[in-house]
Design a protein around this motif. Structure first.
Motif, short mmCIF file in Angstrom:
data_model
loop_
_atom_site.label_atom_id
_atom_site.label_comp_id
_atom_site.label_asym_id
_atom_site.label_seq_id
_atom_site.Cartn_x
_atom_site.Cartn_y
_atom_site.Cartn_z
N LEU A 131 126.15 39.13 -8.36
CA LEU A 131 126.43 41.01 -8.02
C LEU A 131 127.66 40.48 -6.27
N GLY A 132 127.95 40.80 -5.99
CA GLY A 132 128.74 40.24 -5.14
C GLY A 132 129.35 41.39 -3.70
N THR A 133 130.53 41.50 -3.21
CA THR A 133 130.43 41.78 -1.84
C THR A 133 129.70 43.21 -2.09
N ASP B 173 120.52 44.01 3.66
CA ASP B 173 119.35 43.49 3.26
C ASP B 173 119.32 43.88 2.46
N VAL B 174 119.77 44.66 1.46
CA VAL B 174 120.76 44.31 0.22
C VAL B 174 121.56 43.00 -0.05
N MET B 175 121.89 42.45 0.52
CA MET B 175 122.42 41.61 0.74
C MET B 175 121.76 39.88 0.38
N THR C 59 120.84 40.28 -2.67
CA THR C 59 121.23 40.05 -3.99
C THR C 59 121.67 38.35 -4.08
N GLY C 60 121.90 38.35 -2.97
CA GLY C 60 122.87 36.95 -2.76
C GLY C 60 124.33 36.44 -2.21
N SER C 61 124.45 37.95 -1.78
CA SER C 61 125.49 38.67 -1.60
C SER C 61 126.17 37.70 -0.02
N ARG C 62 127.60 37.56 -0.21
CA ARG C 62 127.95 37.06 1.71
C ARG C 62 129.13 38.24 2.01
N ASP C 63 129.45 39.12 2.19
CA ASP C 63 130.51 40.30 2.36
C ASP C 63 129.73 41.34 2.57
N LEU C 64 129.36 41.61 3.99
CA LEU C 64 129.75 42.98 4.01
C LEU C 64 130.86 43.79 4.30
N GLY D 116 123.47 37.21 8.98
CA GLY D 116 123.17 35.59 7.80
C GLY D 116 123.79 34.65 7.96
N GLU D 117 123.26 33.47 8.34
CA GLU D 117 124.34 32.39 8.65
C GLU D 117 125.88 32.56 7.95
N ASP D 118 125.75 32.38 6.47
CA ASP D 118 126.53 32.75 5.76
C ASP D 118 127.17 34.30 4.85
N GLN D 119 126.60 34.65 5.43
CA GLN D 119 127.36 35.98 5.61
C GLN D 119 128.28 36.39 6.35
N ARG D 120 128.88 37.51 6.23
CA ARG D 120 130.29 38.22 6.86
C ARG D 120 130.30 39.42 6.94
#
Length: 387
Positions: A88-90, A126-128, A131-136, A171-175
């Motif tokens: 699962l991605g963006t 929250d969904v990210m 799911t482990g997603s990086r990008d919003l 989060g730290e690794d999210q964009r």
């Protein structure tokens, strides 16, 4: 000897193009959306269809979600995706289908409406997390239709304040990736109409905020590859939404309208260090209204791959020499020689060497999957805009 050198093959093997979940639902023009047999009825079936694209191309290992169109138990959906060989991605937000957002969402005059839109984006994060997603990714259908209708500067200030609150939750690794579109549905002014506005807004937020470039979101005649170059130069190109247009935001298959433009864009991606760069995500953003959806997505990722291969064939040493000497025609000839090179036979041979079918389109057609889902997915409500 293949025209695809070991170095080019190595780059092509790393290429990944994210698919949009909504491309597998019913979508199209504002006048009519045609339903087709076998259309997914929920996010799980969308993921299963997207996995077929990756199965036959090895180019599409992730699927972007659209909230609230893809609401589900996200732990289950993540496992379902993994079971099908994709991730699962963006996560794409949606503040354009609620009556409260008639006059704006993150830019609205009413603080309570702005907070509702902010809360939606926090829920997307929250969904990210789940799911482990990086990008919003944020696209805003906000602006005005008439001169004097809105305080344009005030809206920019409110947009910044709203984005700051969303950005603080990452989060730290999210964009956060901010898309732009020069018109529609607001026709006098749009709050994020161009790359410069998006760049100004994300630059004010910080390093985890980037620009999303949708190839269909530009006025006719715009030099999109120049924008790609500039954003790569500035370190702020976060992602692409690939599609094609003839007139406006048509969301047609990428490379269908102007394959030379796609080649030029991908050359600048290669030139600027954006190819297979984890900071620059490739994604499709397309609608399939009259063509079958899975083959449409297969054709799309193959188009991107083919133009990437051609871009990698450009003789950069010869091009640089011609540019420095002022030899206009020689420089153009180097460029055109690569564009006119038919890489399809070499890519077919390369796929066979990797244990794949030479022709992904034909392999999918022969698989029987389309007929199976048409027979199995009877009843229920087909997914489309809003589901």
């Amino acid at each position: 000897m293949s025209i695809l050198t070991p170095e080019i093959r190595a780059e092509l093997e790393k290429q990944a193009i994210e698919l949009p979940s909504w491309a597998f639902g019913n979508s199209g023009t504002r006048f009519k959306v045609f339903g087709t047999p076998g259309t997914p009825r929920d996010p799980f079936e969308k993921i299963a269809d997207a996995a077929q694209v990756h199965k036959y191309t090895a180019l599409a290992p992730a699927v972007a979600l659209h909230i609230p169109w893809d609401v589900a138990d996200f732990d289950d959906l993540r496992k379902h995706a993994e079971d099908h060989g994709v991730a699962l991605g963006t996560v794409n937000s949606n503040t354009f289908q609620d009556d409260d957002y008639k006059f704006g969402a993150l830019t609205h005059e009413d603080a309570s409406v702005r907070q509702k839109a902010i809360d939606h984006h926090l829920a997307c994060i929250d969904v990210m997390d789940a799911t482990g997603s990086r990008d919003l990714k944020i696209w805003l259908a906000e602006g005005s239709n008439y001169p004097g209708q809105a305080d344009m500067r005030g809206r920019q200030d409110r947009l910044h304040e709203s984005l700051e609150k969303i950005y603080a939750r990452l989060g730290e690794d999210q964009r956060l990736v901010l898309e732009y579109k020069f018109f529609e549905p607001a026709f006098y002014h749009t709050d994020v109409p161009d790359w410069g506005t998006s760049y100004a807004q994300v630059s004010a937020l910080g390093e985890k905020a980037m620009v999303c470039l949708d190839t269909g979101h530009h006025a006719p005649g715009t030099n999109i590859e120049f924008i790609v170059m500039q954003l790569l130069r500035l370190g702020k190109l976060g992602s692409f939404d690939f599609n094609s247009r003839f007139y406006a935001d048509d969301d047609l298959i990428v490379g269908a309208a102007d394959p030379f433009q796609l080649f030029r864009i991908l050359f600048e991606v290669v030139r600027g260090g954006g190819l297979n760069n984890p900071d620059v995500a490739f994604m499709l953003d397309q609608c399939h209204n009259v063509e079958d959806k899975i083959p449409g997505q297969i054709r799309s990722v193959l188009n991107v791959q083919e133009m990437t291969a051609r871009a990698l064939l450009v003789d950069k040493d010869a091009l640089t020499a011609a540019q420095r000497s002022g030899d206009v025609l020689a420089a153009n000839a180097v460029f055109m020689d690569a564009f006119y090179t038919d890489v399809r036979p070499a890519l077919a041979e390369w796929r066979v060497s990797r244990g794949m079918d030479a022709d992904p389109m034909a392999a999918y057609a022969a698989s029987g999957y389309q007929e199976k889902i048409a027979a199995d997915r009877v009843g229920g409500v087909q997914a489309g805009w809003g589901a």
